[in-house]
Motif scaffolding. Sequence first.
Motif, PDB file in Angstrom:
ATOM      1  N   ARG A  42       0.864  -1.313   0.069  1.00  0.00           N
ATOM      2  CA  ARG A  42      -0.039   0.042  -0.193  1.00  0.00           C
ATOM      3  C   ARG A  42       0.691   1.096  -0.035  1.00  0.00           C
ATOM      4  O   ARG A  42       0.340   2.482  -0.223  1.00  0.00           O
ATOM      5  N   GLU A  43       2.096   1.107   0.260  1.00  0.00           N
ATOM      6  CA  GLU A  43       3.283   2.258   0.310  1.00  0.00           C
ATOM      7  C   GLU A  43       4.222   1.872  -0.659  1.00  0.00           C
ATOM      8  O   GLU A  43       5.254   1.920  -0.300  1.00  0.00           O
ATOM      9  N   LYS A  44       3.961   1.844  -1.876  1.00  0.00           N
ATOM     10  CA  LYS A  44       5.043   1.272  -2.972  1.00  0.00           C
ATOM     11  C   LYS A  44       6.206   2.574  -2.996  1.00  0.00           C
ATOM     12  O   LYS A  44       7.311   2.174  -3.159  1.00  0.00           O
ATOM     13  N   GLY A  45       5.861   3.752  -2.826  1.00  0.00           N
ATOM     14  CA  GLY A  45       6.900   4.680  -3.049  1.00  0.00           C
ATOM     15  C   GLY A  45       7.711   5.127  -1.614  1.00  0.00           C
ATOM     16  O   GLY A  45       8.592   5.698  -1.786  1.00  0.00           O
ATOM     17  N   TRP A  46       7.309   4.183  -0.573  1.00  0.00           N
ATOM     18  CA  TRP A  46       7.997   4.613   0.701  1.00  0.00           C
ATOM     19  C   TRP A  46       9.576   4.449   0.740  1.00  0.00           C
ATOM     20  O   TRP A  46      10.246   5.400   1.235  1.00  0.00           O
ATOM     21  N   GLN A  47       9.876   3.456   0.176  1.00  0.00           N
ATOM     22  CA  GLN A  47      11.266   3.076   0.176  1.00  0.00           C
ATOM     23  C   GLN A  47      11.965   4.133  -0.616  1.00  0.00           C
ATOM     24  O   GLN A  47      13.256   4.881  -0.038  1.00  0.00           O
ATOM     25  N   GLY A  48      11.636   4.454  -1.720  1.00  0.00           N
ATOM     26  CA  GLY A  48      12.399   5.333  -2.615  1.00  0.00           C
ATOM     27  C   GLY A  48      12.459   6.693  -1.921  1.00  0.00           C
ATOM     28  O   GLY A  48      13.480   7.567  -1.927  1.00  0.00           O
ATOM     29  N   GLN A  49      11.263   7.126  -1.245  1.00  0.00           N
ATOM     30  CA  GLN A  49      11.313   8.455  -0.817  1.00  0.00           C
ATOM     31  C   GLN A  49      12.198   8.528   0.616  1.00  0.00           C
ATOM     32  O   GLN A  49      12.716   9.643   1.097  1.00  0.00           O
ATOM     33  N   LEU A  50      12.185   7.586   1.245  1.00  0.00           N
ATOM     34  CA  LEU A  50      13.045   7.518   2.299  1.00  0.00           C
ATOM     35  C   LEU A  50      14.442   7.695   1.937  1.00  0.00           C
ATOM     36  O   LEU A  50      15.168   8.370   2.619  1.00  0.00           O
ATOM     37  N   LYS A  75      17.739   5.940  -8.396  1.00  0.00           N
ATOM     38  CA  LYS A  75      16.998   4.566  -8.472  1.00  0.00           C
ATOM     39  C   LYS A  75      17.238   3.707  -7.404  1.00  0.00           C
ATOM     40  O   LYS A  75      18.291   3.247  -7.478  1.00  0.00           O
ATOM     41  N   THR A  76      16.307   3.528  -6.678  1.00  0.00           N
ATOM     42  CA  THR A  76      16.475   2.286  -5.679  1.00  0.00           C
ATOM     43  C   THR A  76      16.241   0.999  -6.479  1.00  0.00           C
ATOM     44  O   THR A  76      15.582   0.837  -7.350  1.00  0.00           O
ATOM     45  N   LEU A  77      17.115   0.111  -6.516  1.00  0.00           N
ATOM     46  CA  LEU A  77      17.200  -1.247  -6.983  1.00  0.00           C
ATOM     47  C   LEU A  77      16.991  -2.440  -6.379  1.00  0.00           C
ATOM     48  O   LEU A  77      17.914  -2.650  -5.697  1.00  0.00           O
ATOM     49  N   PRO A  78      15.881  -2.894  -6.274  1.00  0.00           N
ATOM     50  CA  PRO A  78      15.426  -4.128  -5.579  1.00  0.00           C
ATOM     51  C   PRO A  78      16.296  -5.204  -6.001  1.00  0.00           C
ATOM     52  O   PRO A  78      16.415  -5.700  -7.319  1.00  0.00           O
TER      53      PRO A  78
END
Length: 223
Positions: A42-50, A75-78
Motif C-alpha cells: 500500500r506504500e509502494k513509494g515509501w522506500q524510494g522517498q526514504l 533509482k533504488t534497485l531491489p
Amino acid sequence: MMRVQTPQSAEELLMRARALAGLSLADIAEQFELSVPRNLRREKGWQGQLIERALGASSGSLAQADFPDIGVELKTLPIDQHGLPTESTWVCIANLMPTHAERWQDSLVYEKLKRVLWLPVQDDDNIPLAERRIGSALLWQPDAQQMQRLEQDFLELTERIALGEVESISAHHGQALQLRPKAANRKVLTDARGPDGTIIKTLPRGFYLRRSFTISVIQQHLL
C-alpha cells in the motif's frame, strides 16, 4: 525532523550513498523519526522517498531528475540474494497525447537516464522490510551503445503513440526500454490518441527499463 542539505556534486552524492551501505531501512527511518510500514503493497513509494530524503533529493514530484542541479536521477534497485535486480525499473510517465515528435535529448526519459545513481536494496520476502539492508551505490552513465539502444527504443515507442497505436504496444516492444500500464487500478483512465485520430480512453502508460538491461548494467560495473 532532520533535513539533509542537497549535495553540490555527483561525487558528494555518491559518497553519501556509499555511506548508507550496510544500514537497514529501519536504521535510516529512525534518523528521520519515521516508522517503517510492514510491507510496500500500500506504500509502494515509501522506500524510494526514504532514500531520497536521506540523500537530500530536491526535485519532489516535479518532472525532472531527482537531483536537478547536478543532473543525477536516483533509482533504488531491489536485488535478490545474488545481487541481481528482481524487477523492471520505473522511469517516468508517458505522454499519450503528443502534439509533435519529441527529440530524444529533449525528453524526460533522457533527462532521467543520462546519469543515474543506482542504490541496491535487499528484496527478499523472508527478510522483514525494516531489516532489509542497503548495498553499495553505483553512479552510472550510459555508454554509446547503451544510449543508442535507449534512444532507438524511445523513438520507436513514441512514434507508435503519436500514430495512435498505444493500445497495440505490449511489454514485448523495446529491447532496453518498454512501455507498460501505470495506474492504481483499471478504473483510472486517461486520454490518448486513437488509430483514426480520435481521442480514446486508456490506462496511463509509463516507461520502464527492462530487468535484463539493468542486469547488464550491474554486471558491466562488476567486471
